[in-house]
Design a protein around this motif. Sequence first.
Motif, PDB file in Angstrom:
ATOM      1  N   ASN A 148     -11.945   0.328   0.033  1.00  0.00           N
ATOM      2  CA  ASN A 148     -10.833   1.274  -0.104  1.00  0.00           C
ATOM      3  C   ASN A 148     -11.284   2.733  -0.098  1.00  0.00           C
ATOM      4  N   GLY A 149     -12.574   2.974   0.139  1.00  0.00           N
ATOM      5  CA  GLY A 149     -13.098   4.333   0.212  1.00  0.00           C
ATOM      6  C   GLY A 149     -13.617   4.879  -1.108  1.00  0.00           C
ATOM      7  N   PHE A 180     -12.718   8.552  -4.657  1.00  0.00           N
ATOM      8  CA  PHE A 180     -12.396   8.279  -3.254  1.00  0.00           C
ATOM      9  C   PHE A 180     -12.869   9.449  -2.402  1.00  0.00           C
ATOM     10  N   LEU A 206     -11.022  11.662   0.096  1.00  0.00           N
ATOM     11  CA  LEU A 206     -10.182  10.766   0.876  1.00  0.00           C
ATOM     12  C   LEU A 206      -8.846  10.638   0.158  1.00  0.00           C
ATOM     13  N   ASP A 218     -15.732  10.771   1.127  1.00  0.00           N
ATOM     14  CA  ASP A 218     -16.860  10.629   2.045  1.00  0.00           C
ATOM     15  C   ASP A 218     -17.967  11.527   1.512  1.00  0.00           C
ATOM     16  N   ALA A 240     -19.681   2.966   0.185  1.00  0.00           N
ATOM     17  CA  ALA A 240     -18.305   2.972  -0.325  1.00  0.00           C
ATOM     18  C   ALA A 240     -17.728   1.564  -0.351  1.00  0.00           C
TER      19      ALA A 240
END
Length: 74
Positions: A11-12, A48, A68, A50, A8
């Motif tokens: 900023n995710g 964005f 996220l 995980d 990533a």
Amino acid sequence: MTILKISANSNGSHDNQTSSAAFSPLPEGWAVVPEHLGTPETLENFPFGDITVEEMDGTAAVTSWTPLPMPEEV
């Protein structure tokens, strides 16, 4: 087909590419997002998130998506 960079950004988000053509072979460090998991239009807060990646049939594939928060616009 959508692929995304496994690591990533700060900023995710995940760098990603979508194409009607197959990516073969995948670039190093990238994984396929299977259509049954979702698309950029249907995955919450894409890009964005995980992710969990597993090898499936010799190809890195995203097996889970946890959204996220979207960054606040500046």
